[in-house]
Design an enzyme around this catalytic site. Structure first.
Site, PDB file in Angstrom:
ATOM      1  N   GLU A 130      12.388  -0.340  -5.007  1.00  0.00           N
ATOM      2  CA  GLU A 130      11.197  -0.426  -4.165  1.00  0.00           C
ATOM      3  C   GLU A 130      11.200   0.805  -3.257  1.00  0.00           C
ATOM      4  OE1 GLU A 130       8.864  -3.407  -1.067  1.00  0.00           O
ATOM      5  OE2 GLU A 130      10.863  -3.940  -1.771  1.00  0.00           O
ATOM      6  N   HIS A 194       3.358  -0.581  -0.784  1.00  0.00           N
ATOM      7  CA  HIS A 194       3.495   0.311   0.380  1.00  0.00           C
ATOM      8  C   HIS A 194       2.623   1.544   0.174  1.00  0.00           C
ATOM      9  CE1 HIS A 194       6.863  -1.822   2.351  1.00  0.00           C
ATOM     10  NE2 HIS A 194       7.099  -2.226   1.114  1.00  0.00           N
ATOM     11  N   ARG A 226     -16.911  -2.331   1.342  1.00  0.00           N
ATOM     12  CA  ARG A 226     -17.226  -1.043   0.716  1.00  0.00           C
ATOM     13  C   ARG A 226     -15.991  -0.214   0.412  1.00  0.00           C
ATOM     14  NH1 ARG A 226     -21.056  -2.254   4.248  1.00  0.00           N
ATOM     15  NH2 ARG A 226     -20.018  -1.205   6.008  1.00  0.00           N
ATOM     16  N   ASP A 271      11.195 -11.714  -1.983  1.00  0.00           N
ATOM     17  CA  ASP A 271      11.439 -10.602  -1.054  1.00  0.00           C
ATOM     18  C   ASP A 271      12.565 -10.989  -0.098  1.00  0.00           C
ATOM     19  OD1 ASP A 271      11.053  -8.045  -0.025  1.00  0.00           O
ATOM     20  OD2 ASP A 271       9.435  -8.643   1.317  1.00  0.00           O
TER      21      ASP A 271
END
Length: 382
Positions: A130, A194, A226, A271
């Site tokens: 990660e 991330h 948007r 996690d």
């Protein structure tokens, strides 16, 4: 390797729930599932306590630590074994030790440790990197000073033949064009995380071979009218897999229910950090003390630092917080991650030819009674 059977009031085989069935095991493999009354009289059979369910063992693709061990601090087989044992008590029979953003030297040491551990521990399926190719603008509790743009040597390292599965979480906007494609072609599972990537950048990464999203919703741009960002891309892409941390802290239940209705493929991840399955009340990360309070791990500035979640609790939360049936929750913890890793022909199901990774649980509380890893039984602690 004499065949034997484990019988229970219910067997969830990864797809269907079968009442009063038994799982037949020979050596490390499942050789069948059949109604308990039809078991041959000559076959040794063990009956689990009344009410017990048998299900495929849980698979966790994002495990930072457990048993008071952080993988970054103990990238050695012994550290991995401690993490595996800690999570096994909660029904996790296979996992990826996860190295958060660190140096190139630490990454190499970690991969060597995983290869050594795999030769002795079948629960270790490979490694999850990660980072460090993440966005300093979305660091979470990763060290921004260690984040960087990958070069050719990084690509060569990550695509080297290695033991098990390799998962890499990166920010697509931080890697050169073709980097994701090269990793994907080599069999690496590439995930977005991330990241500050736009919707368009995310779609381009998906076209290159990105298939996963690490802890969807967290440390990535929010879903806006948007500026739909990576979340919209994940939810509308049938071939995308996204990890969900169902602890009631990282993501609001209403957002998790939205993710479950998307076209993409959800799966549970923990996690998890060192105190899970351990005895410690806190830990350090990047030299900073992480406080533990009310089941939450936070840095001094209030940032969440991983989770206190185990996989049995994640399954329980899916039922209690999200309104899922227990079979559907179990599927998110077993068949779904197995498919993401490309291992669903031998993991995540109880069917002939699959490895005998099994969890026995009391269904109301989702309390683990025992686990089997490659046919070997481990009793749950009292």
């Amino acid at each position: 390797m004499t065949p034997h059977a484990i019988a229970a009031d219910a067997v969830f085989d990864g797809e269907a729930l079968r009442r009063d069935h038994a799982v037949l095991i020979e050596g490390e493999q499942v050789i069948g599932v059949m109604p308990t009354p039809e078991l041959p009289a000559s076959l040794a059979a063990r009956r689990m306590p009344q009410g017990t369910w048998l299900a495929p063992g849980f698979i966790d693709v994002q495990v930072n630590g457990g048993g008071d061990v952080l993988f970054n601090d103990a990238p050695a087989p012994e550290g991995i074994f401690a993490i595996v044992a800690a999570h096994r008590r909660f029904g996790t029979t296979a996992l990826l030790p996860t190295l958060i953003t660190d140096t190139t030297a630490k990454m190499r040491t970690a991969r060597e440790a995983v290869a050594a551990a795999m030769s002795r521990e079948p629960a270790v399926l490979g490694i999850h990197f990660e980072g460090p190719f993440l966005s300093p603008d979305r660091p979470g509790v990763h060290d921004p000073a260690l984040m960087r743009i990958p070069d050719d040597s990084d690509c060569a390292f990550l695509t080297e033949p290695s033991a098990g599965v390799t998962v890499v979480t990166l920010a697509p906007e931080r890697v050169p064009q073709g980097f994701i494609a090269a990793l994907s072609k080599a069999g690496v599972r590439v995930c977005l995380g991330h990241s500050t990537a736009s919707y368009e950048q995310t779609c381009a990464a998906l076209a290159e071979g990105l298939t996963g999203f690490t802890h969807l919703f967290n440390v990535m741009p929010p879903l806006l009218a948007r500026a739909p960002g990576p979340i919209a891309a994940a939810l509308e892409t049938p071939g995308a897999w996204y990890g969900l941390i169902v602890d009631g802290e990282h993501v609001a239940p209403s957002m998790l229910r939205l993710a479950l209705r998307g076209l993409g493929q959800p799966m549970l991840v923990t996690d998890a950090m060192p105190p899970v399955g351990g005895s410690g009340a806190g830990f350090t990360l990047n030299g900073e003390a992480i406080a533990v309070a009310d089941g939450r791990y936070r840095r001094a500035d209030g940032a969440l630092a991983g989770s206190a979640l185990d996989m049995a609790s994640a399954v329980r939360n899916c039922v209690r917080l999200l309104g899922l049936s227990l079979p559907d929750a179990l599927r998110l913890a077993s068949a779904a991650p197995a498919a993401f890793l490309g291992l669903d022909d031998r993991l995540g199901h109880l069917k002939p030819g699959c490895r005998a990774d099994i969890v026995a649980l009391e269904p109301e509380a989702v309390r683990v009674l025992a686990t089997w890893v490659a046919g070997r039984e481990f009793a749950a602690p009292p």
